[in-house]
Design a protein around this motif. Structure first.
Motif, PDB file in Angstrom:
ATOM      1  N   PRO A   9       0.834  -1.208   0.000  1.00 37.10           N
ATOM      2  CA  PRO A   9       0.000   0.000   0.000  1.00 37.10           C
ATOM      3  C   PRO A   9       0.868   1.258   0.000  1.00 37.10           C
ATOM      4  CG  PRO A   9      -0.156  -1.169   2.111  1.00 37.10           C
ATOM      5  CD  PRO A   9       0.687  -2.014   1.211  1.00 37.10           C
ATOM      6  N   SER A  10       0.469   2.254  -0.828  1.00 34.77           N
ATOM      7  CA  SER A  10       1.286   3.476  -0.875  1.00 34.77           C
ATOM      8  C   SER A  10       0.421   4.732  -0.941  1.00 34.77           C
ATOM      9  CB  SER A  10       2.239   3.417  -2.074  1.00 34.77           C
ATOM     10  OG  SER A  10       1.484   3.370  -3.259  1.00 34.77           O
ATOM     11  N   MET A  11      -0.887   4.593  -0.744  1.00 34.14           N
ATOM     12  CA  MET A  11      -1.784   5.749  -0.863  1.00 34.14           C
ATOM     13  C   MET A  11      -1.836   6.507   0.471  1.00 34.14           C
ATOM     14  SD  MET A  11      -5.825   5.563  -1.867  1.00 34.14           S
ATOM     15  CE  MET A  11      -5.658   5.351  -3.638  1.00 34.14           C
ATOM     16  N   PRO A  12      -1.779   7.846   0.419  1.00 33.88           N
ATOM     17  CA  PRO A  12      -1.924   8.604   1.672  1.00 33.88           C
ATOM     18  C   PRO A  12      -3.280   8.328   2.327  1.00 33.88           C
ATOM     19  CG  PRO A  12      -1.216  10.026  -0.138  1.00 33.88           C
ATOM     20  CD  PRO A  12      -1.574   8.705  -0.750  1.00 33.88           C
ATOM     21  N   ALA A  13      -3.277   8.296   3.658  1.00 29.44           N
ATOM     22  CA  ALA A  13      -4.500   7.941   4.385  1.00 29.44           C
ATOM     23  C   ALA A  13      -5.660   8.874   4.032  1.00 29.44           C
ATOM     24  CB  ALA A  13      -4.233   7.961   5.887  1.00 29.44           C
ATOM     25  N   GLY A  14      -5.379  10.164   3.862  1.00 26.07           N
ATOM     26  CA  GLY A  14      -6.446  11.130   3.555  1.00 26.07           C
ATOM     27  C   GLY A  14      -7.129  10.794   2.233  1.00 26.07           C
ATOM     28  N   THR A  15      -6.344  10.431   1.232  1.00 23.83           N
ATOM     29  CA  THR A  15      -6.913  10.070  -0.083  1.00 23.83           C
ATOM     30  C   THR A  15      -7.761   8.809   0.054  1.00 23.83           C
ATOM     31  OG1 THR A  15      -4.816  10.847  -1.003  1.00 23.83           O
ATOM     32  CG2 THR A  15      -6.286   9.655  -2.492  1.00 23.83           C
TER      33      THR A  15
END
Ligand code: ADP
Length: 492
Positions: free
Chosen positions: A467-473
Protein backbone atom coordinates in the motif's frame (compact mmCIF):
# COMPACT_ATOMS: atom_id res chain seq x y z
CA UNK A 1 5.37 -40.37 -15.22
CA UNK A 2 1.73 -39.98 -14.16
CA UNK A 3 0.03 -36.60 -13.77
CA UNK A 4 -2.90 -35.14 -11.89
CA UNK A 5 -5.70 -33.73 -14.05
CA UNK A 6 -7.91 -30.95 -12.78
CA UNK A 7 -11.27 -30.14 -14.29
CA UNK A 8 -12.15 -26.53 -13.50
CA UNK A 9 -15.64 -25.67 -14.74
CA UNK A 10 -16.00 -21.92 -14.19
CA UNK A 11 -18.77 -19.52 -15.11
CA UNK A 12 -17.04 -18.22 -18.24
CA UNK A 13 -14.99 -21.23 -19.30
CA UNK A 14 -14.39 -24.92 -18.76
CA UNK A 15 -10.70 -25.50 -18.12
CA UNK A 16 -8.48 -28.52 -17.74
CA UNK A 17 -5.01 -28.45 -16.19
CA UNK A 18 -2.32 -31.10 -15.74
CA UNK A 19 0.22 -31.11 -12.91
CA UNK A 20 3.45 -32.98 -12.29
CA UNK A 21 4.95 -34.07 -8.97
CA UNK A 22 6.33 -30.61 -8.21
CA UNK A 23 2.84 -29.21 -8.88
CA UNK A 24 4.13 -27.55 -12.05
CA UNK A 25 1.39 -27.00 -14.57
CA UNK A 26 2.34 -28.96 -17.71
CA UNK A 27 -0.84 -28.45 -19.68
CA UNK A 28 -3.81 -26.11 -19.72
CA UNK A 29 -6.77 -25.67 -22.02
CA UNK A 30 -9.88 -23.52 -21.72
CA UNK A 31 -13.10 -23.72 -23.72
CA UNK A 32 -15.43 -20.72 -23.33
CA UNK A 33 -18.97 -21.28 -22.07
CA UNK A 34 -21.99 -19.09 -22.72
CA UNK A 35 -24.49 -17.60 -20.31
CA UNK A 36 -27.87 -16.37 -21.48
CA UNK A 37 -30.01 -13.72 -19.82
CA UNK A 38 -33.60 -14.56 -20.81
CA UNK A 39 -35.20 -12.02 -18.45
CA UNK A 40 -33.86 -9.16 -16.32
CA UNK A 41 -31.88 -10.69 -13.44
CA UNK A 42 -32.06 -14.23 -14.88
CA UNK A 43 -28.88 -16.13 -15.83
CA UNK A 44 -28.87 -19.57 -17.50
CA UNK A 45 -26.43 -22.00 -19.11
CA UNK A 46 -26.94 -25.16 -21.14
CA UNK A 47 -25.78 -28.05 -18.91
CA UNK A 48 -25.15 -30.34 -21.91
CA UNK A 49 -22.86 -27.71 -23.44
CA UNK A 50 -21.05 -27.33 -20.11
CA UNK A 51 -20.27 -31.04 -20.18
CA UNK A 52 -19.20 -30.96 -23.86
CA UNK A 53 -16.96 -27.93 -23.21
CA UNK A 54 -15.37 -29.63 -20.21
CA UNK A 55 -14.67 -32.77 -22.20
CA UNK A 56 -13.19 -30.71 -25.04
CA UNK A 57 -10.96 -28.85 -22.54
CA UNK A 58 -9.68 -32.19 -21.19
CA UNK A 59 -8.92 -33.48 -24.68
CA UNK A 60 -7.16 -30.24 -25.62
CA UNK A 61 -5.07 -30.13 -22.43
CA UNK A 62 -3.95 -33.73 -22.83
CA UNK A 63 -3.26 -33.21 -26.54
CA UNK A 64 -1.22 -30.02 -25.99
CA UNK A 65 0.87 -31.78 -23.33
CA UNK A 66 1.40 -34.79 -25.62
CA UNK A 67 -0.32 -37.05 -23.07
CA UNK A 68 -3.21 -39.49 -23.09
CA UNK A 69 -5.90 -40.45 -20.56
CA UNK A 70 -3.79 -43.32 -19.20
CA UNK A 71 -1.08 -40.82 -18.15
CA UNK A 72 -3.50 -39.44 -15.57
CA UNK A 73 -3.12 -40.82 -12.04
CA UNK A 74 -6.18 -39.08 -10.61
CA UNK A 75 -8.81 -36.50 -11.50
CA UNK A 76 -9.78 -33.53 -9.34
CA UNK A 77 -12.94 -31.53 -10.00
CA UNK A 78 -13.73 -27.93 -9.16
CA UNK A 79 -16.69 -25.95 -10.33
CA UNK A 80 -18.82 -22.83 -10.33
CA UNK A 81 -20.89 -23.42 -7.21
CA UNK A 82 -24.65 -23.22 -6.58
CA UNK A 83 -25.48 -23.49 -10.31
CA UNK A 84 -28.34 -25.95 -10.44
CA UNK A 85 -28.93 -28.81 -12.87
CA UNK A 86 -31.87 -31.23 -12.71
CA UNK A 87 -31.76 -34.18 -15.07
CA UNK A 88 -33.54 -37.40 -15.95
CA UNK A 89 -31.85 -40.37 -14.26
CA UNK A 90 -32.70 -42.69 -17.17
CA UNK A 91 -31.69 -40.54 -20.15
CA UNK A 92 -29.15 -38.22 -18.52
CA UNK A 93 -30.88 -35.26 -20.20
CA UNK A 94 -31.38 -32.03 -18.24
CA UNK A 95 -35.06 -31.14 -17.82
CA UNK A 96 -34.37 -27.37 -17.86
CA UNK A 97 -31.51 -24.96 -18.51
CA UNK A 98 -28.99 -24.83 -15.66
CA UNK A 99 -29.91 -21.96 -13.33
CA UNK A 100 -26.63 -20.12 -12.79
CA UNK A 101 -25.55 -18.99 -9.32
CA UNK A 102 -26.02 -15.33 -10.29
CA UNK A 103 -29.67 -15.82 -11.28
CA UNK A 104 -32.18 -13.80 -9.23
CA UNK A 105 -35.40 -15.52 -10.35
CA UNK A 106 -36.13 -16.83 -6.87
CA UNK A 107 -35.71 -13.50 -5.05
CA UNK A 108 -39.47 -13.35 -4.34
CA UNK A 109 -39.43 -16.88 -2.90
CA UNK A 110 -36.54 -15.83 -0.66
CA UNK A 111 -38.60 -12.92 0.64
CA UNK A 112 -41.30 -15.44 1.62
CA UNK A 113 -38.65 -17.44 3.47
CA UNK A 114 -37.59 -14.40 5.49
CA UNK A 115 -39.72 -15.56 8.41
CA UNK A 116 -37.46 -18.60 8.67
CA UNK A 117 -34.22 -16.71 8.11
CA UNK A 118 -32.77 -17.26 11.58
CA UNK A 119 -33.43 -21.00 11.44
CA UNK A 120 -31.98 -21.33 7.93
CA UNK A 121 -28.83 -19.44 8.91
CA UNK A 122 -28.42 -21.47 12.09
CA UNK A 123 -28.69 -24.78 10.25
CA UNK A 124 -27.00 -24.01 6.91
CA UNK A 125 -24.61 -21.16 7.80
CA UNK A 126 -26.05 -19.16 4.89
CA UNK A 127 -28.04 -15.96 4.52
CA UNK A 128 -31.40 -16.56 2.77
CA UNK A 129 -30.72 -15.54 -0.82
CA UNK A 130 -31.55 -16.54 -4.39
CA UNK A 131 -27.82 -17.21 -4.86
CA UNK A 132 -28.00 -20.68 -3.31
CA UNK A 133 -29.26 -23.86 -4.99
CA UNK A 134 -32.22 -24.66 -2.72
CA UNK A 135 -34.75 -22.22 -4.16
CA UNK A 136 -33.42 -22.83 -7.67
CA UNK A 137 -34.24 -26.56 -7.35
CA UNK A 138 -37.65 -25.65 -6.01
CA UNK A 139 -38.22 -23.33 -8.97
CA UNK A 140 -37.46 -26.12 -11.48
CA UNK A 141 -39.73 -28.59 -9.64
CA UNK A 142 -42.54 -26.02 -9.58
CA UNK A 143 -42.15 -24.78 -13.16
CA UNK A 144 -41.28 -27.81 -15.30
CA UNK A 145 -44.39 -29.88 -16.00
CA UNK A 146 -44.44 -33.13 -14.05
CA UNK A 147 -41.02 -32.52 -12.50
CA UNK A 148 -42.06 -32.65 -8.84
CA UNK A 149 -43.75 -36.05 -9.09
CA UNK A 150 -40.84 -37.46 -11.05
CA UNK A 151 -38.35 -36.10 -8.50
CA UNK A 152 -40.33 -37.66 -5.66
CA UNK A 153 -40.22 -41.00 -7.51
CA UNK A 154 -36.44 -40.74 -7.78
CA UNK A 155 -36.62 -40.34 -11.58
CA UNK A 156 -35.00 -36.88 -11.57
CA UNK A 157 -31.63 -36.04 -10.05
CA UNK A 158 -30.23 -32.77 -8.78
CA UNK A 159 -26.63 -31.76 -8.98
CA UNK A 160 -24.41 -28.75 -8.89
CA UNK A 161 -21.82 -28.72 -11.65
CA UNK A 162 -19.43 -31.02 -9.72
CA UNK A 163 -22.16 -33.66 -9.47
CA UNK A 164 -23.16 -33.20 -13.10
CA UNK A 165 -19.57 -33.69 -14.29
CA UNK A 166 -19.05 -36.73 -12.03
CA UNK A 167 -22.29 -38.29 -13.27
CA UNK A 168 -21.20 -37.84 -16.89
CA UNK A 169 -17.57 -38.89 -16.27
CA UNK A 170 -18.74 -42.13 -14.64
CA UNK A 171 -21.41 -42.77 -17.31
CA UNK A 172 -24.14 -42.37 -14.70
CA UNK A 173 -22.68 -44.67 -12.05
CA UNK A 174 -21.88 -42.08 -9.37
CA UNK A 175 -24.27 -39.40 -8.07
CA UNK A 176 -22.22 -37.53 -5.49
CA UNK A 177 -21.10 -34.16 -4.22
CA UNK A 178 -18.70 -32.99 -1.52
CA UNK A 179 -19.32 -30.90 1.61
CA UNK A 180 -17.93 -27.68 0.08
CA UNK A 181 -20.51 -27.79 -2.71
CA UNK A 182 -23.31 -29.17 -0.54
CA UNK A 183 -22.79 -26.33 1.93
CA UNK A 184 -23.90 -23.90 -0.83
CA UNK A 185 -27.31 -25.46 -1.42
CA UNK A 186 -29.08 -24.13 1.71
CA UNK A 187 -30.11 -27.77 2.22
CA UNK A 188 -27.11 -29.10 4.14
CA UNK A 189 -26.74 -28.96 7.89
CA UNK A 190 -23.38 -27.22 8.12
CA UNK A 191 -22.29 -28.83 11.39
CA UNK A 192 -23.46 -32.37 10.51
CA UNK A 193 -22.37 -32.37 6.87
CA UNK A 194 -25.59 -34.09 5.80
CA UNK A 195 -28.86 -33.06 4.17
CA UNK A 196 -31.09 -31.42 6.77
CA UNK A 197 -34.68 -32.69 6.98
CA UNK A 198 -36.06 -29.37 8.23
CA UNK A 199 -34.41 -27.43 5.40
CA UNK A 200 -35.63 -29.99 2.85
CA UNK A 201 -39.17 -29.61 4.18
CA UNK A 202 -38.98 -25.81 4.17
CA UNK A 203 -37.84 -25.76 0.55
CA UNK A 204 -39.97 -28.72 -0.48
CA UNK A 205 -37.06 -30.60 -2.05
CA UNK A 206 -37.34 -34.44 -2.13
CA UNK A 207 -34.35 -36.24 -0.64
CA UNK A 208 -34.58 -38.87 -3.41
CA UNK A 209 -33.10 -36.45 -5.95
CA UNK A 210 -30.09 -35.40 -3.86
CA UNK A 211 -26.55 -36.75 -4.35
CA UNK A 212 -24.63 -38.52 -1.59
CA UNK A 213 -22.17 -36.28 0.22
CA UNK A 214 -18.67 -37.76 -0.01
CA UNK A 215 -15.29 -36.44 1.23
CA UNK A 216 -13.50 -33.69 -0.75
CA UNK A 217 -10.26 -35.68 -0.86
CA UNK A 218 -10.93 -39.41 -1.43
CA UNK A 219 -11.43 -41.83 -4.31
CA UNK A 220 -15.17 -41.63 -4.91
CA UNK A 221 -15.41 -43.45 -8.24
CA UNK A 222 -13.65 -43.95 -11.57
CA UNK A 223 -14.03 -42.34 -14.96
CA UNK A 224 -15.70 -44.58 -17.51
CA UNK A 225 -13.32 -45.68 -20.26
CA UNK A 226 -15.99 -45.13 -22.93
CA UNK A 227 -16.22 -41.45 -21.94
CA UNK A 228 -12.72 -40.57 -20.76
CA UNK A 229 -10.54 -43.10 -22.57
CA UNK A 230 -9.32 -44.81 -19.38
CA UNK A 231 -10.56 -45.76 -15.93
CA UNK A 232 -9.02 -43.17 -13.65
CA UNK A 233 -9.88 -42.46 -9.99
CA UNK A 234 -11.91 -39.33 -9.29
CA UNK A 235 -10.26 -38.29 -6.04
CA UNK A 236 -10.81 -34.58 -5.37
CA UNK A 237 -13.91 -32.38 -5.36
CA UNK A 238 -14.33 -28.82 -4.17
CA UNK A 239 -16.39 -25.79 -5.14
CA UNK A 240 -14.24 -23.24 -6.95
CA UNK A 241 -13.74 -20.88 -4.01
CA UNK A 242 -12.82 -23.59 -1.54
CA UNK A 243 -10.53 -25.12 -4.20
CA UNK A 244 -8.83 -21.73 -4.59
CA UNK A 245 -8.37 -21.58 -0.81
CA UNK A 246 -6.58 -24.95 -1.02
CA UNK A 247 -4.64 -23.85 -4.14
CA UNK A 248 -3.40 -20.83 -2.20
CA UNK A 249 -2.06 -23.32 0.38
CA UNK A 250 -4.56 -22.02 2.97
CA UNK A 251 -5.23 -25.24 4.88
CA UNK A 252 -5.23 -23.80 8.40
CA UNK A 253 -7.25 -21.41 10.51
CA UNK A 254 -6.55 -17.71 9.89
CA UNK A 255 -5.30 -18.04 6.28
CA UNK A 256 -7.30 -16.23 3.60
CA UNK A 257 -7.57 -15.51 -0.12
CA UNK A 258 -9.62 -13.36 -2.46
CA UNK A 259 -10.55 -14.48 -5.98
CA UNK A 260 -11.40 -11.92 -8.70
CA UNK A 261 -13.33 -13.89 -11.30
CA UNK A 262 -16.85 -13.38 -12.62
CA UNK A 263 -17.69 -12.55 -9.00
CA UNK A 264 -15.36 -11.90 -6.12
CA UNK A 265 -15.00 -14.28 -3.21
CA UNK A 266 -12.99 -13.78 -0.04
CA UNK A 267 -12.55 -16.82 2.19
CA UNK A 268 -10.98 -17.04 5.62
CA UNK A 269 -10.15 -20.54 6.85
CA UNK A 270 -11.87 -21.11 10.21
CA UNK A 271 -10.32 -24.46 11.21
CA UNK A 272 -12.50 -27.22 12.64
CA UNK A 273 -14.98 -25.09 14.59
CA UNK A 274 -18.23 -23.99 12.91
CA UNK A 275 -18.06 -20.19 12.57
CA UNK A 276 -20.97 -17.82 13.18
CA UNK A 277 -20.83 -14.44 11.42
CA UNK A 278 -22.15 -11.34 13.15
CA UNK A 279 -21.52 -9.27 10.02
CA UNK A 280 -23.61 -10.96 7.35
CA UNK A 281 -20.88 -13.16 5.95
CA UNK A 282 -21.49 -16.83 5.20
CA UNK A 283 -20.33 -19.84 7.17
CA UNK A 284 -19.34 -22.60 4.80
CA UNK A 285 -17.28 -25.79 4.51
CA UNK A 286 -13.60 -25.67 3.55
CA UNK A 287 -12.14 -28.72 1.78
CA UNK A 288 -10.86 -31.20 4.31
CA UNK A 289 -7.96 -33.53 3.52
CA UNK A 290 -8.91 -35.99 6.28
CA UNK A 291 -12.02 -37.06 8.18
CA UNK A 292 -12.18 -33.87 10.30
CA UNK A 293 -14.71 -31.29 9.01
CA UNK A 294 -13.16 -27.92 8.11
CA UNK A 295 -14.95 -24.57 7.92
CA UNK A 296 -14.49 -21.13 6.38
CA UNK A 297 -16.05 -17.70 6.58
CA UNK A 298 -16.91 -16.32 3.15
CA UNK A 299 -17.80 -12.99 1.62
CA UNK A 300 -19.38 -13.32 -1.83
CA UNK A 301 -19.72 -10.53 -4.40
CA UNK A 302 -21.87 -11.44 -7.39
CA UNK A 303 -20.38 -9.16 -10.03
CA UNK A 304 -16.67 -8.35 -10.24
CA UNK A 305 -14.96 -9.33 -13.52
CA UNK A 306 -18.45 -9.67 -15.00
CA UNK A 307 -18.67 -5.86 -14.89
CA UNK A 308 -15.60 -5.75 -17.16
CA UNK A 309 -17.38 -8.12 -19.53
CA UNK A 310 -20.34 -5.73 -19.43
CA UNK A 311 -18.06 -2.85 -20.47
CA UNK A 312 -16.93 -5.00 -23.38
CA UNK A 313 -20.15 -6.72 -24.47
CA UNK A 314 -22.90 -4.24 -23.61
CA UNK A 315 -21.29 -0.79 -23.52
CA UNK A 316 -18.69 -1.68 -26.16
CA UNK A 317 -16.14 0.75 -24.69
CA UNK A 318 -13.35 -1.83 -24.46
CA UNK A 319 -12.36 -4.69 -26.73
CA UNK A 320 -10.62 -6.92 -24.21
CA UNK A 321 -10.51 -7.20 -20.42
CA UNK A 322 -6.71 -6.78 -20.11
CA UNK A 323 -6.76 -3.37 -21.85
CA UNK A 324 -8.62 -1.92 -18.84
CA UNK A 325 -5.30 -1.79 -16.98
CA UNK A 326 -3.72 0.79 -19.30
CA UNK A 327 -6.99 2.73 -19.66
CA UNK A 328 -7.27 3.05 -15.86
CA UNK A 329 -3.65 4.10 -15.57
CA UNK A 330 -4.11 6.79 -18.25
CA UNK A 331 -5.89 9.03 -15.70
CA UNK A 332 -4.86 9.88 -12.11
CA UNK A 333 -8.32 9.27 -10.59
CA UNK A 334 -11.96 8.90 -11.60
CA UNK A 335 -12.86 12.48 -10.62
CA UNK A 336 -15.59 11.26 -8.27
CA UNK A 337 -17.13 8.67 -10.62
CA UNK A 338 -18.19 5.40 -8.97
CA UNK A 339 -19.60 2.28 -10.62
CA UNK A 340 -21.71 0.17 -8.26
CA UNK A 341 -21.99 -3.14 -10.16
CA UNK A 342 -25.22 -4.36 -8.55
CA UNK A 343 -26.36 -5.88 -11.86
CA UNK A 344 -27.86 -8.88 -10.06
CA UNK A 345 -28.33 -7.21 -6.67
CA UNK A 346 -25.72 -6.91 -3.96
CA UNK A 347 -24.19 -9.88 -2.14
CA UNK A 348 -22.26 -9.75 1.12
CA UNK A 349 -22.46 -7.86 3.35
CA UNK A 350 -25.58 -6.07 1.98
CA UNK A 351 -27.68 -8.99 0.67
CA UNK A 352 -29.97 -6.73 -1.34
CA UNK A 353 -31.49 -8.73 -4.22
CA UNK A 354 -33.43 -5.76 -5.61
CA UNK A 355 -30.51 -3.32 -5.85
CA UNK A 356 -29.41 -2.55 -9.40
CA UNK A 357 -26.19 -1.19 -10.87
CA UNK A 358 -25.45 2.54 -11.00
CA UNK A 359 -22.83 4.90 -12.29
CA UNK A 360 -22.69 7.94 -10.02
CA UNK A 361 -20.76 11.21 -9.92
CA UNK A 362 -20.71 11.80 -13.68
CA UNK A 363 -19.62 15.23 -14.85
CA UNK A 364 -19.13 16.52 -18.40
CA UNK A 365 -15.42 15.76 -17.95
CA UNK A 366 -16.06 12.10 -17.25
CA UNK A 367 -15.72 9.64 -20.12
CA UNK A 368 -14.63 6.18 -21.08
CA UNK A 369 -11.47 6.10 -18.96
CA UNK A 370 -13.29 7.24 -15.82
CA UNK A 371 -15.99 4.58 -16.23
CA UNK A 372 -13.44 1.85 -16.95
CA UNK A 373 -11.30 2.85 -13.96
CA UNK A 374 -14.32 3.13 -11.67
CA UNK A 375 -15.41 -0.37 -12.74
CA UNK A 376 -12.06 -1.83 -11.73
CA UNK A 377 -12.04 0.15 -8.50
CA UNK A 378 -15.49 -1.22 -7.61
CA UNK A 379 -13.93 -4.69 -7.20
CA UNK A 380 -11.46 -3.30 -4.68
CA UNK A 381 -14.10 -1.34 -2.73
CA UNK A 382 -16.39 -4.37 -2.54
CA UNK A 383 -13.46 -6.48 -1.37
CA UNK A 384 -12.71 -3.97 1.39
CA UNK A 385 -16.32 -4.32 2.58
CA UNK A 386 -15.79 -8.08 2.89
CA UNK A 387 -12.42 -7.90 4.59
CA UNK A 388 -13.70 -5.34 7.10
CA UNK A 389 -16.61 -7.63 7.95
CA UNK A 390 -14.24 -10.60 8.30
CA UNK A 391 -11.94 -8.68 10.57
CA UNK A 392 -14.86 -7.52 12.70
CA UNK A 393 -16.07 -11.16 12.94
CA UNK A 394 -12.70 -12.64 13.83
CA UNK A 395 -11.32 -9.74 15.87
CA UNK A 396 -8.02 -10.03 13.98
CA UNK A 397 -6.28 -7.88 11.41
CA UNK A 398 -5.32 -9.56 8.16
CA UNK A 399 -1.56 -9.44 7.60
CA UNK A 400 -1.84 -9.69 3.81
CA UNK A 401 -4.32 -10.72 1.13
CA UNK A 402 -3.51 -13.60 -1.24
CA UNK A 403 -5.24 -13.03 -4.57
CA UNK A 404 -6.13 -14.99 -7.70
CA UNK A 405 -8.73 -15.22 -10.47
CA UNK A 406 -8.77 -13.74 -13.97
CA UNK A 407 -8.90 -10.09 -12.90
CA UNK A 408 -6.03 -10.51 -10.40
CA UNK A 409 -3.79 -10.25 -13.48
CA UNK A 410 -4.70 -6.55 -13.58
CA UNK A 411 -1.77 -4.70 -11.95
CA UNK A 412 -3.72 -1.45 -11.61
CA UNK A 413 -6.47 -3.24 -9.74
CA UNK A 414 -4.05 -5.08 -7.43
CA UNK A 415 -2.21 -1.86 -6.52
CA UNK A 416 -5.50 -0.05 -5.95
CA UNK A 417 -6.64 -2.97 -3.79
CA UNK A 418 -3.52 -2.74 -1.61
CA UNK A 419 -4.05 1.04 -1.35
CA UNK A 420 -7.74 1.00 -0.50
CA UNK A 421 -7.31 -1.89 1.95
CA UNK A 422 -4.06 -0.57 3.39
CA UNK A 423 -2.67 -4.12 3.38
CA UNK A 424 -0.15 -5.87 1.12
CA UNK A 425 -1.68 -7.88 -1.71
CA UNK A 426 0.23 -11.00 -2.79
CA UNK A 427 -0.23 -12.72 -6.15
CA UNK A 428 1.01 -16.31 -6.52
CA UNK A 429 3.28 -17.60 -9.28
CA UNK A 430 0.56 -19.98 -10.50
CA UNK A 431 -2.61 -17.93 -11.03
CA UNK A 432 -4.71 -21.07 -11.68
CA UNK A 433 -5.22 -21.64 -7.95
CA UNK A 434 -8.69 -23.13 -8.40
CA UNK A 435 -7.47 -25.94 -10.64
CA UNK A 436 -4.37 -26.37 -8.47
CA UNK A 437 -6.48 -26.75 -5.32
CA UNK A 438 -8.55 -29.53 -6.89
CA UNK A 439 -5.32 -31.20 -8.02
CA UNK A 440 -3.95 -31.00 -4.46
CA UNK A 441 -7.08 -32.74 -3.13
CA UNK A 442 -6.88 -35.51 -5.75
CA UNK A 443 -3.12 -35.92 -5.36
CA UNK A 444 -3.30 -36.15 -1.57
CA UNK A 445 -6.08 -38.76 -1.77
CA UNK A 446 -4.08 -41.04 -4.07
CA UNK A 447 -0.62 -40.74 -2.48
CA UNK A 448 0.74 -38.65 -5.37
CA UNK A 449 1.62 -36.09 -2.71
CA UNK A 450 2.27 -37.30 0.81
CA UNK A 451 1.18 -34.47 3.08
CA UNK A 452 -0.44 -31.06 3.31
CA UNK A 453 3.00 -29.71 4.28
CA UNK A 454 4.38 -31.01 0.98
CA UNK A 455 1.71 -29.31 -1.14
CA UNK A 456 2.06 -26.10 0.89
CA UNK A 457 5.75 -26.06 -0.02
CA UNK A 458 4.79 -25.65 -3.71
CA UNK A 459 3.19 -22.22 -3.18
CA UNK A 460 5.26 -19.28 -4.48
CA UNK A 461 4.57 -15.53 -4.64
CA UNK A 462 4.92 -13.85 -8.03
CA UNK A 463 4.40 -10.23 -6.97
CA UNK A 464 3.64 -8.29 -3.82
CA UNK A 465 1.76 -4.97 -3.99
CA UNK A 466 2.50 -2.70 -1.02
CA UNK A 467 0.00 0.00 0.00
CA UNK A 468 1.29 3.48 -0.88
CA UNK A 469 -1.78 5.75 -0.86
CA UNK A 470 -1.92 8.60 1.67
CA UNK A 471 -4.50 7.94 4.38
CA UNK A 472 -6.45 11.13 3.55
CA UNK A 473 -6.91 10.07 -0.08
CA UNK A 474 -7.94 6.58 0.95
CA UNK A 475 -10.51 7.85 3.43
CA UNK A 476 -12.01 10.32 0.94
CA UNK A 477 -12.33 7.66 -1.77
CA UNK A 478 -13.86 5.20 0.71
CA UNK A 479 -16.47 7.74 1.87
CA UNK A 480 -17.38 8.35 -1.75
CA UNK A 481 -17.86 4.60 -2.31
CA UNK A 482 -20.08 4.29 0.74
CA UNK A 483 -22.28 7.14 -0.53
CA UNK A 484 -22.50 5.52 -3.96
CA UNK A 485 -23.35 2.04 -2.66
CA UNK A 486 -26.00 3.47 -0.33
CA UNK A 487 -27.66 5.14 -3.34
CA UNK A 488 -27.94 1.77 -5.09
CA UNK A 489 -29.33 -0.06 -2.08
CA UNK A 490 -33.04 -0.67 -1.60
CA UNK A 491 -32.70 -1.91 2.00
CA UNK A 492 -30.83 0.65 4.09
P1 ADP B 1 -14.52 -17.54 -13.74
O1 ADP B 1 -13.69 -18.62 -13.05
O2 ADP B 1 -15.55 -16.91 -12.83
O3 ADP B 1 -15.08 -17.97 -15.05
P2 ADP B 1 -11.97 -16.18 -14.25
O4 ADP B 1 -11.21 -16.32 -12.97
O5 ADP B 1 -11.53 -16.97 -15.42
O6 ADP B 1 -13.54 -16.30 -14.03
O7 ADP B 1 -11.90 -14.62 -14.62
C1 ADP B 1 -12.61 -14.12 -15.71
C2 ADP B 1 -13.17 -12.76 -15.36
O8 ADP B 1 -12.08 -11.86 -15.10
C3 ADP B 1 -13.97 -12.16 -16.47
O9 ADP B 1 -15.16 -11.65 -15.91
C4 ADP B 1 -13.10 -11.05 -17.05
O10 ADP B 1 -13.88 -9.91 -17.41
C5 ADP B 1 -12.19 -10.69 -15.90
N1 ADP B 1 -10.82 -10.35 -16.34
C6 ADP B 1 -9.95 -11.17 -16.98
N2 ADP B 1 -8.78 -10.54 -17.20
C7 ADP B 1 -8.89 -9.29 -16.69
C8 ADP B 1 -8.02 -8.15 -16.59
N3 ADP B 1 -6.78 -8.19 -17.05
N4 ADP B 1 -8.51 -7.04 -15.98
C9 ADP B 1 -9.77 -7.01 -15.49
N5 ADP B 1 -10.63 -8.05 -15.55
C10 ADP B 1 -10.21 -9.17 -16.14
Amino acid sequence: MPYILSLDEGTTSARAALYDREARRVGLAAVPTVSTFPQPGWVEQDASLIWQSQLAAVRNALGLAGLGPSDVQAVGITNQRETTVVWDRATGQPVAPAIVWQCRRTAARCRELAAHAAKITRRSGLVVDAYFSGTKIQWILDNVAGARARAENGDLLFGNIDTWLIWNLTAGRVHATDPTNASRTMLMNLAAGDWDNELLALLNVPRAMLPSIVPSSAVIGHTDASVFGAEVPIAGIAGDQQAALAGQACFAKGLSKNTYGTGCFALLHAGDAEPVSENRLLATRAASTNSQAQFAVEGSIFVAGAAVQWLRDKLGIIETAPETEAIAQSIPHTGGVYVVPAFVGLGAPHWDAEARAEITGLTLGAGRAEIVRATLESMAYQTRELIQAMEADSGTRLAELRVDGGAAANNFLMQFQADILDRPVVRPADPETTALGAAFLAGLATGYWKSVAEVQSFWRAERRFEPSMPAGTRDALWSGWQRAVNKARTTC
